[in-house]
Design a protein around this motif. Sequence first.
Motif, short mmCIF file in Angstrom:
data_model
loop_
_atom_site.label_atom_id
_atom_site.label_comp_id
_atom_site.label_asym_id
_atom_site.label_seq_id
_atom_site.Cartn_x
_atom_site.Cartn_y
_atom_site.Cartn_z
N TYR A 134 2.25 1.76 -3.50
CA TYR A 134 1.24 2.12 -4.50
C TYR A 134 0.70 3.53 -4.31
O TYR A 134 0.47 4.24 -5.29
CB TYR A 134 0.08 1.12 -4.46
CG TYR A 134 -0.79 1.18 -5.70
CD1 TYR A 134 -0.52 0.36 -6.79
CD2 TYR A 134 -1.87 2.05 -5.78
CE1 TYR A 134 -1.30 0.41 -7.94
CE2 TYR A 134 -2.65 2.11 -6.92
CZ TYR A 134 -2.37 1.28 -8.00
OH TYR A 134 -3.13 1.35 -9.13
N PHE A 135 0.53 3.96 -3.05
CA PHE A 135 -0.15 5.22 -2.81
C PHE A 135 0.77 6.37 -2.38
O PHE A 135 0.35 7.53 -2.44
CB PHE A 135 -1.24 5.02 -1.75
CG PHE A 135 -2.38 4.17 -2.23
CD1 PHE A 135 -3.29 4.65 -3.15
CD2 PHE A 135 -2.53 2.86 -1.77
CE1 PHE A 135 -4.35 3.87 -3.60
CE2 PHE A 135 -3.59 2.07 -2.20
CZ PHE A 135 -4.49 2.57 -3.13
N ASP B 67 3.27 9.32 -2.48
CA ASP B 67 3.69 10.26 -3.53
C ASP B 67 5.21 10.27 -3.71
O ASP B 67 5.72 10.78 -4.71
CB ASP B 67 3.22 11.68 -3.19
CG ASP B 67 1.71 11.81 -3.27
OD1 ASP B 67 1.09 11.04 -4.02
OD2 ASP B 67 1.15 12.69 -2.57
N TRP C 206 -4.22 -1.77 -7.71
CA TRP C 206 -3.54 -1.83 -6.42
C TRP C 206 -3.80 -3.17 -5.72
O TRP C 206 -2.94 -3.65 -4.97
CB TRP C 206 -3.98 -0.68 -5.52
CG TRP C 206 -5.41 -0.72 -5.09
CD1 TRP C 206 -6.49 -0.21 -5.73
CD2 TRP C 206 -5.92 -1.34 -3.89
NE1 TRP C 206 -7.65 -0.46 -5.03
CE2 TRP C 206 -7.33 -1.13 -3.89
CE3 TRP C 206 -5.33 -2.01 -2.83
CZ2 TRP C 206 -8.13 -1.61 -2.87
CZ3 TRP C 206 -6.13 -2.49 -1.81
CH2 TRP C 206 -7.52 -2.28 -1.83
N LEU D 185 0.82 -1.21 0.00
CA LEU D 185 0.00 0.00 0.00
C LEU D 185 0.85 1.26 0.00
O LEU D 185 0.52 2.26 -0.65
CB LEU D 185 -0.94 0.00 1.21
CG LEU D 185 -2.03 -1.07 1.20
CD1 LEU D 185 -2.81 -1.07 2.51
CD2 LEU D 185 -3.00 -0.85 0.03
#
Length: 410
Positions: free
Chosen positions: A150-151, A153, A217, A147
């Motif tokens: 993937y998320f 920045d 994701w 996670l």
Amino acid sequence: MLFSLYKYLESIDFPGAGMFQYISFRSGMAVIFALLIATIFGKLIIRLLQRQQIGEVVRDLGLEGQYQKKGTPTMGGLIIIISILIPVLLFGKLDNVYIILMITTTIWLGLIGFLDDYIKVFKKNKEGLAGKFKVIGQVVLGLIVGLTLYFSDDVVVRMESPADASTREIKTEQVEQSQETKYVKAPITNVPFFKENRFNYNSLLWFLGDKASEWGWVIFVLAVIFITTAVSNGANITDGLDGLATGTSSIIGATLGILAYVSSNTIYADYLNIMYVPQSAELVVFMSAFIGATVGFLWYNSFPAQVFMGDTGSLTIGGIIAVFAILIRMELLIPILCGIFLVENLSVMIQVSYFKYTRKKYGEGRRIFKMSPLHHHYQLKGYSESKIVTRFWIMGIILAVLTIVTLKIR
């Protein structure tokens, strides 16, 4: 820690402070410190384990030299963990997302392994921590890593060289763009042996059409969980002979260090046609500490071993290898690079499956190997422990070279 101090010293023109800005210097220091900690303080930890009577519990497997190992201190993985964390805390950039994930991986799996060893040694339960709890712990770690990658920045890659970026369109979600370089945020990884060596996990959801990117994701996180669990358990299974898992992991670690360096360098990444991963240079510092820690631990773990790493060490080093490969987008090279772990895992799966199948069909279970994992098979064939370990190391080196060569085989 020291990197923050360097910024202050550099601001007042302190002589030599500028050396800390170089990855090569900090990586070299991480290796040296890890080696010194593992060899010098490792002896103190071994004595402490002996005083606490934390010895190996030996099951009767009919193997040569088995009972000589009884009472040898275990939970020596603490030496590896400490020898990794201290140099990384001293010489790494602690605000780097990749360093944070690697430190989290080391501590998380170290705690799971420690709990397993604690139950075996102090609670006198040979089974240790129930397998389902180990798996739950590995799954949670996989969720955290997947996670975040993937998320977050801070996690992006450059898919094309500066010369090509202005002429070709990148059909993925774009995070940052300039006239010279395009960076993307997408679940993409390198694929060996193919010229256009890019694989997007979203492509596995092709049947969803335009919505594939929205649910990609899920596939990516599941892949991270599977890889982390498989490699961690593979290292755990391989840890059955003196120095086997430690030496094999050192070889794998050195290879991953090279892959991290070329992935973090724009020139080498362009030349090798692999994705440039911004900020990943700090991973070279971490892997340098890992190499120093495992080689230093090998000083005491080589045949005849003065200490065993236990699950505290084996689960940790396996998890470190898996997560590290994922961070530098080289996880699809794991079946080659970690071939020893893979074969050891497969030997157990094949043995158990064939035994159950023949017992159901013939009323009596049959075996393909004399014993699994594979290293015990060779022990029962009469090979000495040191010869088996040395030959496994040689195979590990061959696989490491093959892994590096794949960068130019398209």
